[in-house]
Design an enzyme around this catalytic site. Structure first.
Site, mmCIF file in Angstrom:
data_model
loop_
_atom_site.group_PDB
_atom_site.id
_atom_site.type_symbol
_atom_site.label_atom_id
_atom_site.label_comp_id
_atom_site.label_asym_id
_atom_site.label_seq_id
_atom_site.Cartn_x
_atom_site.Cartn_y
_atom_site.Cartn_z
ATOM 1 N N SER A 38 0.830 -1.205 0.000
ATOM 2 C CA SER A 38 0.000 0.000 0.000
ATOM 3 C C SER A 38 0.869 1.261 0.000
ATOM 4 C CB SER A 38 -0.953 -0.044 1.200
ATOM 5 O OG SER A 38 -2.002 0.874 1.063
ATOM 6 N N ASP A 185 -6.032 -3.428 -2.233
ATOM 7 C CA ASP A 185 -4.942 -3.161 -1.300
ATOM 8 C C ASP A 185 -4.306 -4.443 -0.765
ATOM 9 O OD1 ASP A 185 -3.524 -2.383 1.165
ATOM 10 O OD2 ASP A 185 -4.498 -0.456 0.885
#
Length: 296
Positions: A38, A185
C-alpha cells in the site's frame, strides 16, 4: 552498509517513513532491495528507483494529497453519485491521479516497468479478490496472469497495492482466465511483508530492516466493540495483522522500527504542513532510538 528494507501500509501516515529513512541514511545504511504494501509500496518504489529521503521529502512537500481524491466525472455534478460508484464500481475515487503521480515521479528516474529496476530489487504486495489470494508483484505476474514482468508498469503495481477497499475503485488484470481479476490493497492479506525478502529456509542474504506504522504487536490495546460498524473495522484490522504477526514474533521485533502514529488517520488527505512535519519528525525520532541498539 547495504541492507534490505520493508515498509508497511498505513495510508498518509507513511510520510513518517521519510524521517526514518533519513536517519537510516545518515547512519551509513543504503537499501539493496525493498518491499512494501500500500503506502509502503509507494515509498519502496521511490527508493528502488534511486530517490533519497531528501528527494522523497521534496516530492511530498510539493504534493497536495487531496488531489488524489478523483471521483468519477458524474461526482462533480451529482455528489450523491459517489454512493452509486461505490455500489457499481466498488469504490468512490478512481485512483488515476495517484497512479499518474507515481508514474511521473518514477519517470524522472527513468523507471517505467520492472524491467527498468534491478532484478528482485522491488516487491509489491496486492490482493486478488477474484482468485482469493495474495499476489507478489512482479514475482507472480507470469505464473498467475501470463504477464511479463519486464513490461509491467511499476506505477500500476503500486496503485494496485494502494487500492484501499471501497475508497479507490479496484484495478483489474486480465489473466489466464476469461474473468478479469479484481485487485485491491495488499494490506488485506499482508500489511507488513517482512517475510517476502527472506529465503525459503528463512536465511537472510543481508540484514532486513522493517518499518511499521504501529506499535509492537505485544502492545496493541484491546478494543471495545459496541456496534456492527466497529466490528467490521476490527475485522479488517485483524485480517491485516494476522498473516504478519507470526513473522514479527519470530523475529522478536528486533529488526523493526515501530512508528506509532496516533493522531492521523489512514485516509486523512487534508494533512496540514505542520502535521506532515510532525510525522517526519516522529519517524526520525523512532529510528534514532531503534538504531542505537540495533544489532545486525
Amino acid at each position: 552498509m547495504r541492507i534490505d528494507g520493508v515498509f508497511s501500509g498505513g495510508g498518509v501516515k507513511a510520510i513518517a517513513f521519510i524521517g526514518a529513512i533519513k536517519e537510516v541514511e545518515e547512519k551509513g545504511y543504503t537499501f539493496e532491495r525493498v518491499a512494501g504494501t500500500s503506502a509502503g509500496a509507494i515509498i519502496a518504489a521511490f527508493i528502488a528507483a534511486g530517490y533519497s529521503s531528501e528527494e522523497i521529502g521534496t516530492l511530498f512537500d510539493e504534493l497536495q494529497l487531496e488531489s488524489f481524491l478523483d471521483p468519477p466525472m458524474m461526482g462533480d455534478w451529482f455528489p450523491f453519485s459517489k454512493w452509486l460508484s461505490l455500489y457499481f464500481r466498488l469504490g468512490i475515487y478512481k485512483g488515476k491521479k495517484l497512479e499518474e503521480w507515481i508514474y511521473d515521479q518514477l519517470a524522472k528516474k527513468g523507471v517505467y516497468t520492472f524491467g527498468d529496476l534491478e532484478d528482485g530489487g522491488l516487491k509489491v504486495i496486492a490482493s486478488d479478490l477474484s482468485l482469493g489470494r495474495m499476489v507478489v508483484i512482479p514475482d507472480d505476474l507470469e505464473r498467475l496472469y501470463g504477464i511479463s514482468p519486464e513490461h509491467f508498469s511499476v506505477a500500476k503495481a503500486v496503485r494496485m497495492s494502494a487500492g484501499l477497499p471501497y475508497f479507490f475503485i479496484p484495478d483489474r488484470i486480465q489473466g489466464k482466465s476469461p474473468i478479469k481479476s479484481v485487485i485491491v490493497d495488499g494490506g488485506l492479506l499482508s500489511n507488513f511483508p517482512i517475510w517476502v525478502l527472506a529465503l525459503p529456509d528463512e536465511r537472510r542474504i543481508r540484514p532486513i530492516l522493517g518499518m511499521k506504522l504501529s506499535t509492537s504487536v505485544e502492545h496493541v490495546p484491546p478494543k471495545k466493540l459496541n456496534n456492527a460498524i466497529e466490528m467490521f473495522q476490527a475485522l479488517f484490522s485483524t485480517m491485516k495483522k494476522a498473516h504478519d504477526a507470526r513473522h514479527i514474533s519470530k523475529a522478536e521485533a528486533v529488526d523493526i522500527i515501530f512508528i506509532p502514529v496516533e493522531d492521523v488517520d489512514t485516509t486523512d488527505f487534508n494533512l496540514s504542513e505542520e502535521q506532515k512535519r510532525n510525522l517526519i519528525s516522529l519517524g526520525k525520532k523512532q529510528a534514532q532510538l531503534f538504531l542505537k541498539t540495533w544489532t545486525k
